[in-house]
Every structure is written in C-alpha cells, then in structure tokens.
Design a protein around this motif. Sequence first.
Motif, short mmCIF file in Angstrom:
data_model
loop_
_atom_site.label_atom_id
_atom_site.label_comp_id
_atom_site.label_asym_id
_atom_site.label_seq_id
_atom_site.Cartn_x
_atom_site.Cartn_y
_atom_site.Cartn_z
N TRP A 157 0.47 -1.07 -0.06
CA TRP A 157 0.10 -0.03 0.21
C TRP A 157 0.90 1.52 0.05
N THR A 158 2.09 1.13 0.48
CA THR A 158 3.27 2.88 0.13
C THR A 158 3.78 2.39 -0.55
N ASN A 159 3.79 1.77 -1.62
CA ASN A 159 4.59 1.79 -3.06
C ASN A 159 3.56 3.41 -3.72
N ILE A 160 4.57 3.96 -4.54
CA ILE A 160 3.79 5.52 -5.38
C ILE A 160 4.47 4.91 -6.15
N ALA A 161 5.23 4.42 -6.77
CA ALA A 161 6.15 4.30 -7.74
C ALA A 161 5.24 4.54 -9.06
N PRO A 162 5.78 5.60 -9.74
CA PRO A 162 4.83 5.37 -11.50
C PRO A 162 4.03 4.69 -11.57
N SER A 163 3.19 5.20 -12.20
CA SER A 163 1.99 3.67 -13.05
C SER A 163 0.99 4.74 -14.14
N ALA A 164 0.26 4.52 -14.93
CA ALA A 164 -0.55 4.71 -15.97
C ALA A 164 -1.96 3.85 -16.12
N ILE A 165 -2.67 4.97 -16.22
CA ILE A 165 -3.91 4.25 -16.57
C ILE A 165 -3.74 4.19 -18.07
N TRP A 166 -4.18 2.48 -18.61
CA TRP A 166 -4.70 2.72 -19.44
C TRP A 166 -5.86 1.77 -20.71
N VAL A 167 -6.21 2.24 -21.28
CA VAL A 167 -8.35 2.42 -21.57
C VAL A 167 -7.97 0.74 -23.37
N ILE A 168 -8.63 -0.08 -23.29
CA ILE A 168 -9.01 -0.75 -24.51
C ILE A 168 -10.36 -0.60 -25.10
N VAL A 169 -10.06 -0.42 -26.28
CA VAL A 169 -11.76 -0.62 -26.85
C VAL A 169 -11.81 -1.11 -27.86
N PRO A 170 -12.68 -2.23 -28.00
CA PRO A 170 -12.71 -3.09 -29.14
C PRO A 170 -12.08 -2.19 -30.45
N GLY A 171 -11.37 -3.22 -31.33
CA GLY A 171 -11.85 -2.56 -32.22
C GLY A 171 -10.12 -1.41 -31.98
N HIS A 172 -9.58 -1.35 -30.97
CA HIS A 172 -8.14 0.34 -31.51
C HIS A 172 -7.20 -0.46 -30.29
N PRO A 173 -6.25 0.33 -30.90
CA PRO A 173 -5.00 -0.02 -29.96
C PRO A 173 -5.22 0.28 -29.31
N PRO A 174 -4.59 -0.18 -27.58
CA PRO A 174 -4.59 0.84 -25.92
C PRO A 174 -4.36 1.86 -26.32
N VAL A 175 -4.72 2.58 -25.18
CA VAL A 175 -4.25 4.25 -25.52
C VAL A 175 -4.55 4.71 -24.05
N ASP A 225 -12.84 9.70 -25.96
CA ASP A 225 -13.13 10.24 -27.38
C ASP A 225 -13.68 8.42 -27.86
N ARG A 226 -14.63 7.77 -28.45
CA ARG A 226 -14.61 6.31 -28.54
C ARG A 226 -14.12 5.31 -28.83
N ASP A 227 -13.22 5.93 -28.95
CA ASP A 227 -12.32 4.92 -29.67
C ASP A 227 -10.69 4.87 -28.44
N GLY A 228 -11.26 5.54 -27.20
CA GLY A 228 -10.65 5.37 -25.87
C GLY A 228 -9.64 6.42 -25.53
N LYS A 229 -9.54 7.40 -26.73
CA LYS A 229 -8.18 8.88 -26.83
C LYS A 229 -8.87 9.57 -25.34
N PRO A 230 -8.35 10.40 -24.30
CA PRO A 230 -8.63 10.81 -23.17
C PRO A 230 -9.01 12.30 -24.21
N ARG A 231 -9.50 13.26 -23.87
CA ARG A 231 -9.58 14.46 -23.72
C ARG A 231 -8.97 15.50 -22.80
N GLU A 232 -8.02 15.79 -23.21
CA GLU A 232 -7.38 16.26 -22.46
C GLU A 232 -7.91 17.87 -22.04
N ALA A 233 -8.43 18.16 -21.80
CA ALA A 233 -9.38 19.45 -21.42
C ALA A 233 -10.40 19.05 -20.65
N THR A 234 -10.69 17.90 -20.98
CA THR A 234 -11.77 17.54 -19.44
C THR A 234 -11.14 16.44 -18.10
N ARG A 235 -9.59 16.17 -18.30
CA ARG A 235 -9.01 15.75 -17.00
C ARG A 235 -8.76 16.76 -16.06
#
Length: 400
Positions: free
Chosen positions: A16-34, A72-82
Amino acid sequence: SAIAFMVGNRDYVTNWTNIAPSAIWVIVPGHPPVRATDAVSLNASPAWLPDGSLLYVSNKDGARDIWAVRLDRDGKPREATRKRLTTGLEAYSISVADDGRTLAYDRMIVRQNIYAIPIPANGIASVADARPVTSGNQVIENFAVSRDGKWLAFDSNIEGNQEIFVMPAAGGEPRRLTRNTGDDFSPDFSGDGSQITFHSARNITRDIYLINADGSGEQRLTSDTEQSYSPAFSPDGLRIAYGDNAGSDDRPLGLLERPSITAAWQKSAVPAPKGFAPRWSPDGTTLVFETNGIGAGIFVVSPGGEPRKVAVESVALRQLRSPEWSANGKSIYFTASDADNIRGVYRIPATGGTPQLVVRFDIPRLRPYFGGTPSLGNGLIYFVLTELESDIYVMELVRK
C-alpha cells in the motif's frame, strides 16, 4: 464497451505504500490500447461512470486524489476534460455504484520513517527496541548512510512529491536537495560523501541522476527506454551500479563509470549478471545483489566475473531482499520472511553459510517497508518502518 487497467507499479496492489509511477490505459474493442493518464506519477484504481467518463486515483499534484477524464469513442482522452475532483483525500482505491450516484473509497494515513537499533552482539533484537530517526506524516521508501556515518540521505514526500533530503545521522533538521515535478528515490552517497546518486521518474522511464551533497550540479546520467533504478555508488566514486528494467529479473545490472572524479560518465561494457538492488563491498571489488524467480536469493559478483550464490529462498526463509554489506565486508545483511511470515533482518557470512536472524519485526503496528534496504553505520542497523491507518468512506457524486 471498454476496459481500463493499470500499467506499472504492480506492487501497489499488495504494498500500500508503494508510490512508484504508473499509468491508466484503456482498450476499446477494435482499437489499439491508449494511455489515458500521465506515466510520471501514481495513477491507479480506474472506475467507470455510466456516461463513459473514467475516474481514477492519482498523486499528480501531491496527495492521492480522485481525478476524472472523458474519452473519445476510440478511448483517447480529451485532455481538456482531465481534472482533479478532490483535494487532500488520500484515497487508495475507489469503486462506483452501477447508477453512478455513489462512490466508495478507502483512505489511508501512512507514516513511513527511518528507525535504528544497535547491532546485537548476540541474540535477536526486537523492533520494539528501535528508536525513530525521522518523524512526521511522510513516506520514506529508501535511504543511505554516508560512509563516515555522519549523514543520512533519504527520499520523502513530506513537501509534496518524493524528493531527496539529507540530515545528520545523529538527528537534526532535514535539508531538501532536489526540486522538480517528478518523484525522486533511492539516494546513495559517494565514498567521500560529496555526491549523491538517485533515480527519478520525472521522464516517464526511471533514470539515474547525480547531485552534489549541497544540492548543486544536478546531472542526468541515463536517458534510454529502460527503467533504471536503485543506484549504488562505489567507494572510490568512479562507478555506479543500478537495476535495469525495474521489477524484472530478465535484464543485467547496469553499470556506469568514469576515469576520474571530474570526467564524464559513460556506460560500462563489462558484462553484468541479471538481478537488481546492487550494493558495493567496502573495498569496492564486489557487488551483492538480489534475484527473483527460480533460484531467487542473494548473490555476489566481481564486475565481469561469474556470480556466486550466498543465500537462496527456501520453505523456511522466503522473499530475500535488499542486501547490504557489513562495515568490514565479512558479512551481508538482508531482509526475509520466515515460515510464519514474520519478517526480519538476517546476517550471513559473505562466503555463504547459515543465515542468522538479527532483528525481528514482531510488532504488528510497526511494519517493515518491504522494498527498503537496511543500512549500517555507527554500530546501528537502520531501516524503514510503516504505520498505517485505514477507513472506508462513501460520497455522493453530483454532476455540475
């Protein structure tokens, strides 16, 4: 439909105390991971809202807070909405009800500080007899004692993200050395104490850095696509060994060298064994390091030579981690768990033999930090202990 998942910092699930970097990825079927978040801070525990927005926990601005991003529909983040939805929440994980109106989260207060205990002449010491060296609501992961025993260098998030600090080993006011938007970890002193090497996650991948002990002259020493971490300075200040490709045992150790103190650093062509968490012997001729997987344990090697096994995991002794040399180079200290899953600091002759339990972590409220290396100096064993408090909360989600 889509799948959100966490990449990096696999230990966060169990440590629980490990704070090393990580990222959230998203997969939408038919599209590459984002990749939906940055990869230089902790990003964890993704949770979907009914409208397809993604919530997650991040320490991007310091505390672990809840963030949101529209995709977006392909899983790409809308930067302005983060955007950040909470301030100072310190959430560890989140879960959203099916109707999207309620969110549950668990909140942890983590205090992780350096403690010290005299090296017992005989018998086994209890962690109950350890005294705190640092204090406060902070998370310290790794640290080092200077070779003259006068100074401590450690990483801490007490002023926001993880930065490198130094303080007198006998106690005193910490002084901050690094200042940047990324997290800095695992400092180690040069032999004369004038420089400190550490690794930083400020560039997506971890890289090895160098800084003078007064905070001046910061240099980036590696800049490749590998994860380079936990550097160790040789006593003569001319070599730095480090782990490459963090958390994996399929990469050789990294080695940097320079012909003189004022010369430029370069990667060494000397073959190195697979492993991580290297530490130099007091005479600078040998490295001790740990390995995972089949035959996991503690090994020693002279650069360019063949590694020699010192201790391996068994039913009676598991999870051998974080080796460190004694001051005379005749013994190696490391942490391990016994058959009852009680962790401790063990000592073994550098030539091999039977491990001897030296300190038992037998107080439940003072848990040892799993990834922390025990350091020795001034007749003391130093280590990091964790105190945790955790509660579950529920909040209503209101759209504005």
